[in-house]
Design a protein around this motif. Structure first.
Motif, PDB file in Angstrom:
ATOM      1  N   UNK A  16       0.816  -1.210   0.000  1.00  0.00           N
ATOM      2  CA  UNK A  16       0.000   0.000   0.000  1.00  0.00           C
ATOM      3  C   UNK A  16       0.858   1.273   0.000  1.00  0.00           C
ATOM      4  N   UNK A  17       1.998   1.223   0.694  1.00  0.00           N
ATOM      5  CA  UNK A  17       2.896   2.376   0.757  1.00  0.00           C
ATOM      6  C   UNK A  17       3.494   2.690  -0.619  1.00  0.00           C
ATOM      7  N   UNK A  18       4.042   1.666  -1.299  1.00  0.00           N
ATOM      8  CA  UNK A  18       4.628   1.913  -2.615  1.00  0.00           C
ATOM      9  C   UNK A  18       3.557   2.282  -3.635  1.00  0.00           C
ATOM     10  N   UNK A  19       2.364   1.703  -3.502  1.00  0.00           N
ATOM     11  CA  UNK A  19       1.273   2.048  -4.412  1.00  0.00           C
ATOM     12  C   UNK A  19       0.852   3.511  -4.236  1.00  0.00           C
ATOM     13  N   UNK A  20       0.845   3.991  -2.998  1.00  0.00           N
ATOM     14  CA  UNK A  20       0.499   5.392  -2.738  1.00  0.00           C
ATOM     15  C   UNK A  20       1.544   6.328  -3.333  1.00  0.00           C
ATOM     16  N   UNK A  21       2.814   5.963  -3.211  1.00  0.00           N
ATOM     17  CA  UNK A  21       3.877   6.782  -3.795  1.00  0.00           C
ATOM     18  C   UNK A  21       3.759   6.779  -5.315  1.00  0.00           C
ATOM     19  N   UNK A  22       3.548   5.607  -5.897  1.00  0.00           N
ATOM     20  CA  UNK A  22       3.400   5.526  -7.355  1.00  0.00           C
ATOM     21  C   UNK A  22       2.264   6.421  -7.845  1.00  0.00           C
ATOM     22  N   UNK A  27       0.687  11.276 -10.633  1.00  0.00           N
ATOM     23  CA  UNK A  27      -0.200  12.434 -10.656  1.00  0.00           C
ATOM     24  C   UNK A  27       0.545  13.754 -10.752  1.00  0.00           C
ATOM     25  N   UNK A  28       1.801  13.742 -10.330  1.00  0.00           N
ATOM     26  CA  UNK A  28       2.630  14.956 -10.363  1.00  0.00           C
ATOM     27  C   UNK A  28       3.457  15.061 -11.648  1.00  0.00           C
ATOM     28  N   UNK A  29       3.329  14.074 -12.535  1.00  0.00           N
ATOM     29  CA  UNK A  29       4.019  14.176 -13.814  1.00  0.00           C
ATOM     30  C   UNK A  29       5.102  13.161 -14.096  1.00  0.00           C
ATOM     31  N   UNK A  30       5.247  12.136 -13.246  1.00  0.00           N
ATOM     32  CA  UNK A  30       6.269  11.116 -13.503  1.00  0.00           C
ATOM     33  C   UNK A  30       5.897  10.301 -14.731  1.00  0.00           C
ATOM     34  N   UNK A  31       6.908   9.932 -15.502  1.00  0.00           N
ATOM     35  CA  UNK A  31       6.694   9.089 -16.679  1.00  0.00           C
ATOM     36  C   UNK A  31       6.557   7.626 -16.296  1.00  0.00           C
ATOM     37  N   UNK A  32       7.310   7.187 -15.287  1.00  0.00           N
ATOM     38  CA  UNK A  32       7.295   5.786 -14.943  1.00  0.00           C
ATOM     39  C   UNK A  32       7.899   5.519 -13.580  1.00  0.00           C
ATOM     40  N   UNK A  33       7.621   4.324 -13.077  1.00  0.00           N
ATOM     41  CA  UNK A  33       8.098   3.893 -11.763  1.00  0.00           C
ATOM     42  C   UNK A  33       8.616   2.469 -11.909  1.00  0.00           C
ATOM     43  N   UNK A  34       9.774   2.188 -11.308  1.00  0.00           N
ATOM     44  CA  UNK A  34      10.364   0.853 -11.350  1.00  0.00           C
ATOM     45  C   UNK A  34      10.818   0.479  -9.947  1.00  0.00           C
ATOM     46  N   UNK A  35      10.369  -0.663  -9.481  1.00  0.00           N
ATOM     47  CA  UNK A  35      10.837  -1.167  -8.189  1.00  0.00           C
ATOM     48  C   UNK A  35      12.240  -1.708  -8.362  1.00  0.00           C
ATOM     49  N   UNK A  52       9.355  18.752 -14.147  1.00  0.00           N
ATOM     50  CA  UNK A  52       8.373  18.319 -13.140  1.00  0.00           C
ATOM     51  C   UNK A  52       9.028  17.735 -11.887  1.00  0.00           C
ATOM     52  N   UNK A  53      10.359  17.663 -11.882  1.00  0.00           N
ATOM     53  CA  UNK A  53      11.062  17.028 -10.759  1.00  0.00           C
ATOM     54  C   UNK A  53      10.685  17.613  -9.396  1.00  0.00           C
ATOM     55  N   UNK A  54      10.628  18.937  -9.234  1.00  0.00           N
ATOM     56  CA  UNK A  54      10.241  19.458  -7.913  1.00  0.00           C
ATOM     57  C   UNK A  54       8.852  18.986  -7.474  1.00  0.00           C
ATOM     58  N   UNK A  55       7.907  18.962  -8.385  1.00  0.00           N
ATOM     59  CA  UNK A  55       6.552  18.509  -8.049  1.00  0.00           C
ATOM     60  C   UNK A  55       6.513  17.011  -7.749  1.00  0.00           C
ATOM     61  N   UNK A  56       7.241  16.243  -8.549  1.00  0.00           N
ATOM     62  CA  UNK A  56       7.280  14.792  -8.343  1.00  0.00           C
ATOM     63  C   UNK A  56       7.948  14.463  -7.006  1.00  0.00           C
ATOM     64  N   UNK A  63       3.552  11.520   0.108  1.00  0.00           N
ATOM     65  CA  UNK A  63       3.006  10.157   0.156  1.00  0.00           C
ATOM     66  C   UNK A  63       3.799   9.254   1.098  1.00  0.00           C
ATOM     67  N   UNK A  64       4.794   9.819   1.781  1.00  0.00           N
ATOM     68  CA  UNK A  64       5.556   9.042   2.747  1.00  0.00           C
ATOM     69  C   UNK A  64       6.884   8.523   2.237  1.00  0.00           C
ATOM     70  N   UNK A  65       7.291   8.953   1.048  1.00  0.00           N
ATOM     71  CA  UNK A  65       8.558   8.513   0.485  1.00  0.00           C
ATOM     72  C   UNK A  65       9.729   9.324   1.015  1.00  0.00           C
ATOM     73  N   UNK A  66      10.890   8.741   0.942  1.00  0.00           N
ATOM     74  CA  UNK A  66      12.134   9.433   1.284  1.00  0.00           C
ATOM     75  C   UNK A  66      12.958   9.498   0.009  1.00  0.00           C
ATOM     76  N   UNK A  67      13.453  10.663  -0.314  1.00  0.00           N
ATOM     77  CA  UNK A  67      14.167  10.878  -1.569  1.00  0.00           C
ATOM     78  C   UNK A  67      15.640  10.514  -1.404  1.00  0.00           C
ATOM     79  N   UNK A  68      16.124   9.662  -2.267  1.00  0.00           N
ATOM     80  CA  UNK A  68      17.538   9.307  -2.337  1.00  0.00           C
ATOM     81  C   UNK A  68      18.053   9.866  -3.659  1.00  0.00           C
TER      82      UNK A  68
END
Length: 88
Positions: A16-22, A27-35, A52-56, A63-68
């Motif tokens: 549920x956590x990764x789905x919320x981040x995805x 919704x903020x403009x990401x093209x894709x997500x890869x685990x 769109x990077x600042x918005x993404x 959504x609870x993510x930590x940016x690396x």
């Protein structure tokens, strides 16, 4: 497309956590997500246009993510040779 195929392989590849981040980053403009790794709550690699990077990034945080942060090494592989006096 690959992410959707991975999710069909096993129900625990996403949480549920990764789905919320995805959902948030798309919704903020990401093209894709890869685990990365085996999934199930690990890291997500998110690809988006530079504009769109600042918005993404903010959407992922909300959504609870930590940016690396990461960067691609465009110069290729570097090799360093060390003498015998380097501690093992």
């Amino acid at each position: 497309m690959n992410w959707k195929a991975q999710q069909r392989l096993h129900p625990t590849i996403t949480t549920p956590h990764t789905a919320a981040i995805e959902s948030a980053v798309r919704g903020a403009g990401a093209w894709g997500v890869k685990a990365t790794g085996a999934g199930a709550g690990g890291c997500l690699l998110v690809l988006c246009p530079k504009r769109t990077r600042p918005d993404v990034t903010e959407a992922a945080r909300r959504a609870g993510g930590r940016i690396l942060e990461l960067e691609f090494a465009m110069e290729g592989v570097n090799v360093w040779e060390c003498g015998d006096d380097v501690a093992q």
